[in-house]
Write an enzyme that holds these catalytic residues in place. Structure first.
Site, PDB file in Angstrom:
ATOM      1  N   GLU A  76      38.489  -1.422 -11.595  1.00  0.00           N
ATOM      2  CA  GLU A  76      37.574  -2.216 -10.752  1.00  0.00           C
ATOM      3  C   GLU A  76      38.256  -2.535  -9.432  1.00  0.00           C
ATOM      4  O   GLU A  76      39.064  -3.469  -9.348  1.00  0.00           O
ATOM      5  CB  GLU A  76      37.161  -3.529 -11.441  1.00  0.00           C
ATOM      6  CG  GLU A  76      36.268  -3.347 -12.641  1.00  0.00           C
ATOM      7  CD  GLU A  76      35.724  -4.666 -13.184  1.00  0.00           C
ATOM      8  OE1 GLU A  76      35.793  -5.694 -12.471  1.00  0.00           O
ATOM      9  OE2 GLU A  76      35.228  -4.664 -14.334  1.00  0.00           O
ATOM     10  N   GLU A 103      38.927  -6.859 -19.876  1.00  0.00           N
ATOM     11  CA  GLU A 103      39.701  -7.963 -19.290  1.00  0.00           C
ATOM     12  C   GLU A 103      40.182  -8.951 -20.360  1.00  0.00           C
ATOM     13  O   GLU A 103      40.051 -10.169 -20.209  1.00  0.00           O
ATOM     14  CB  GLU A 103      38.869  -8.682 -18.214  1.00  0.00           C
ATOM     15  CG  GLU A 103      38.515  -7.772 -17.044  1.00  0.00           C
ATOM     16  CD  GLU A 103      37.825  -8.487 -15.890  1.00  0.00           C
ATOM     17  OE1 GLU A 103      37.133  -9.487 -16.137  1.00  0.00           O
ATOM     18  OE2 GLU A 103      37.981  -8.057 -14.739  1.00  0.00           O
TER      19      GLU A 103
END
Length: 849
Positions: free
Chosen positions: A258, A189
């Site tokens: 995710e 991320e």
């Protein structure tokens, strides 16, 4: 458009089998993993892959095989895990791969189950994990700055990444060596941080990608939430929905690393639930748009044992409303509905991987995505984005009813086998049932506040940052100073007591005046800083002010969070003295790292200590702060998962047989718990549970940590509580419900030529299944007709077949599982012709006699 030969399916099944086989004497069969714009290719074959996150340190090795096999049974192809640097390298160059940290054993357990693995090395992981997975010693490497173009950081990161890759290679665990690992991730991320850092962020992410690729694993690397991931690294999506995502190059596949199955919990906040209808809708949206790899974060969330929870303020439970609950039990209907979704998508796989969709409008908020392959395979996804109304659409000259906010899947472009909003699997009601085994002979030991141990203290002028002093070896740091009060002070002669103000950078604080608890305060995950303000009872002469600063998990996310402060940095001041304000910030402060009980290792069953434990008869009346409690208990019979009910306690930590179950805190949840609808975009505030209750009441006690008898329970209580009311509970299924309409989508109706003709339609069945060692003891509710309500609160409607109870009792009582077809003939006659009927059932589960 790209096509593939349909005759390859037989070969593809052989490859899948052969890649997992070990040939004795000739080593592993090697399999290539590559990608194109459509999918990951394993030995040249495109695959639609479902993956589930299971983090090995958040469960015990004894649980791993069961968790992985349940994931496989749920239609999962890949197990995903982060790799947690701070547990593997607790000090520089000293490695730990034992017990819950045995990464090789975990990956080999995945391989044994015949599944693939995705290893997200990071090594920054976020994950609501202490310090985001970085070891705290890394912060003290000279000249370091985390996650940027910084040589000390890059050197350390490269060293750990190489260590993990070489460990996997040495055990032949990459698919290119015949192992199960088909993907690896570097960084995590990073996109938002890269943007904020500009050029140095871009240089660092490019370096990280090139460093990873040069390790030559033979399988692709991914970067999640990183738009400028350089070739050949694949950039991927994280989020509640990812159907708007496309990779940064047209030749990369669309991967969702995710898909958030729920959300994490913080002490003082509510629990979160994501309806499975919405999760299934999100996944079907991603697949219909051309997505080919979906990982559920989490598939099993597990437990933040020890001091592994980050945040700060992340709970010890990391349940995440995942398909497998914290204890490893199947959560229905989430698990079963997703299993049916996976099955429906796999029926479409040949069409999905061989071509691109044709998209047609079926209405204002309705679409059809149709995949037609050269070999004649056809699959369709009919979507309804309307959040209020079901719609009746015309597709291929046939009518289809689509509920709001849902997708129907037609693997043959004719027959609906699955709709994301129509849940046909059972709902299981789980409860914590007292285990009825006593915790015996409580004893207590109070942290002695009158004297600090000179050998473990040091003094300096001014206030120090907590982690710089403790290096996170403990949650606790004492700040103590002395204040002299003249005998003429007004408050000693009937005036108002002075006020102490303490400003803290986090996370919690207990204030002691002359050894007595004067008050406590704490921050929140969003705002770690807080101010303690309270009246203090000082006496003439010397007064000892003791500030016990408590960390509740180090931050795991935020720009350069390694630079964030913890502890009391001031100002600290007394107000209301005759001279006005007295600033104590630059007084002489004495520091003690940790608690005496920690230094004496009171938690270990093997410690022979000189401590005088006090027998327990006075405990309930004397709820003192800063107290150690210990007692013994025998392991409960049976094999249900266990927990400790800690609702009678305040805040602290607990251990069983020397193993830390984690931090406990009976903090009451504030939030908005006003119901939950599956329709409309999901966000964590939407479906909250448990307002007004303790955020976490039960703490997972792994059975593998117990002996048959004489298990030592030790806890440290910061505030005061009644340990005699702590109880051992078993997690048990108490009832199961099913609620299904008579024309529920049915896999058995796939490829029936005369779709829609009632004599051809195979009736759906309600399936009920109690837990292991249980059977159905009674039918609490049964109605075939137009029943109302939901599981636990069903009611008869205006139409009800009078035989409903008798039929269910006959077919189900005394059995572990049963099934009942939803048909008029089964219930004697049609209780209300020309009305769509449903069967609603609630059955009670009880242990076998």
């Amino acid at each position: 458009m790209e096509k593939i030969n349909s005759s390859s399916v037989v070969y593809y099944k052989w490859v899948l089998w052969a890649c997992m086989v070990v040939y004795i004497g000739s080593g592993f069969v090697q399999c290539s993993v590559t990608y194109d714009r459509k999918a990951i290719l394993i030995n040249g074959q495109r695959r639609i892959l479902f993956s589930g996150s299971i983090h090995y340190p958040r469960s015990t090795p004894e649980m791993w095989e069961d968790l992985i096999n349940k994931a496989k049974e749920g239609g999962v192809d890949v197990i995903e895990t982060y790799v947690f640097w701070n547990v593997h390298e607790p000090s520089p160059g000293n490695y730990d791969f034992e017990g819950r940290y045995d990464l090789v054993r975990f990956v080999k357990t995945i391989q044994k189950a015949g599944l693939y693995a995705h290893l997200r090395i990071g090594p920054y992981v976020c994950a609501e994990w202490n310090f985001g997975g970085f070891p705290v010693w890394l912060k003290y490497v000279p000249g370091i700055s985390f996650r940027t173009d910084n040589e000390p950081f890059k050197m350390a990161m490269k060293g750990f990444t190489e260590k993990i890759v070489n460990l996997m290679k040495s055990e032949k665990l990459y698919e290119s060596q015949g192992g199960p690992i088909i993907l690896s991730q570097i960084e995590n991320e990073y996109g938002p941080m890269a943007k904020s850092l500009g050029a140095s962020g871009h240089q660092y992410s490019t370096w990280a990608a090139n460093m990873a690729v040069a390790l030559d694993t033979g399988v692709p690397w991914v970067m999640c939430k990183e738009e400028d991931a350089p070739d050949p690294v694949i950039n991927t999506c994280n989020g509640f929905y990812c159907d708007a995502f496309s990779p940064n190059k047209p030749y990369k596949p669309t991967i969702w690393t995710e898909a958030w199955s729920g959300w994490f919990t913080e002490f003082g906040g509510p629990n979160h639930e994501r309806p499975v209808q919405d999760l299934a809708f999100a996944v079907a949206r991603f697949i219909q748009k051309g997505g080919s790899f979906i990982n559920y974060y989490m598939y099993h969330g597990g437990t933040n044992f020890g001091r592994s929870a980050g945040g700060p303020f992340i709970t010890t439970s990391y349940d995440y409303d995942a398909p497998l609950d914290e204890y490893g039990l199947i959560r229905q209907p989430k698990y079963g509905h997703l299993k049916e979704l996976h099955r429906a998508v796999k029926l479409c796989e040949k069409s999905l991987i061989s071509t691109d969709p044709t998209i047609t409008s079926l209405g204002n908020l309705q679409q059809a995505y149709v995949y037609t392959s050269e070999s004649g395979d056809c699959a369709a996804f009919l979507s309804n984005y309307d959040t209020k109304s079901a719609v009746r659409v015309m597709f291929n000259n046939m009518h289809y009813n689509i509920p709001p906010w849902s997708i129907s899947i037609l693997p043959d472009c004719r027959n609906v086998v699955f709709n994301t909003a129509k849940v046909g699997v059972q709902t299981s009601q789980m409860e914590m049932v007292p285990a009825n085994n006593e915790i015996l002979s409580w004893q207590t030991y109070n942290e002695d506040l009158s004297s600090l141990d000179d050998s473990s203290t040091f003094s300096t002028v001014g206030l120090l940052e907590q982690i710089n002093v403790t290096r996170d070896a403990t949650d606790y740091l004492w700040y103590t100073t002395s204040v002299d009060i003249g005998s003429s002070e007004s408050f000693l002669h009937g005036g108002e007591l002075p006020t102490l103000i303490v400003q803290s950078t986090g996370h919690a604080l207990h204030v002691f005046i002359n050894g007595q608890l004067s008050g406590s305060a704490s921050g929140t995950r969003q705002n770690r800083r807080f101010t303690f303000k309270g009246k203090v009872n000082l006496r003439a002469g010397s007064n000892k002010i003791g500030l016990l600063s408590v960390a509740v998990g180090l931050p795991n996310v935020g720009g350069h969070y390694e630079t964030w402060n913890t502890g009391v940095l001031g100002p600290v001041a007394l107000l209301g003295l005759d001279q006005g304000k007295r600033d104590l910030s630059w007084a002489k402060w004495t520091y003690q790292v940790g608690l005496k009980g920690e230094a004496m290792n009171l938690v270990s069953p093997n410690t022979i200590s000189s401590v005088e434990w006090m027998q327990g008869s006075l405990i309930a009346q004397k709820q003192q702060p800063l107290t150690w409690h210990k007692a013994y208990f025998n392991a409960p019979d049976g094999d249900e998962p266990l927990a400790l009910d800690m609702s009678s306690m305040g805040k602290g930590q607990l251990w069983v047989n020397g193993q830390s179950l984690g931090r406990y805190w009976t903090a009451y949840a504030t939030g908005d718990c006003n119901g939950c609808s599956y329709v409309g975009s999901f966000r964590p505030p939407k479906c909250q549970l448990g307002c007004g209750q303790p955020t976490q009441k039960w703490y997972h006690l792994p059975r593998s940590w117990l002996k048959p008898t004489e298990n030592l329970l030790v806890l440290f209580e910061e505030l005061g509580g009644d340990p005699t009311r702590i109880g051992v509970v078993k997690r048990s299924m108490t009832s199961v419900c099913a609620d299904m309409a008579e024309y529920h989508p049915n896999f058995k109706n796939w490829q029936i030529e005369s779709y829609g003709k009632p004599e051809e339609f195979r009736k759906p069945k309600v399936h009920l299944h109690c837990g292991p060692g249980q059977s159905i003891s009674s039918i609490k509710f049964a109605s075939f007709g137009t029943p109302l309500g939901t599981c636990g609160s069903f009611q008869k409607g205006t139409c009800h077949a009078p035989t409903s109870y008798a039929i269910l009792e006959k077919k189900c009582i005394g059995k572990e599982r049963c099934s009942v077809a939803i048909s008029n003939s089964n219930f004697g006659h049609d209780p209300c012709p020309n009305v769509l009927k449903r069967l609603s059932v609630e059955a009670i589960c009880a242990p076998h006699n």
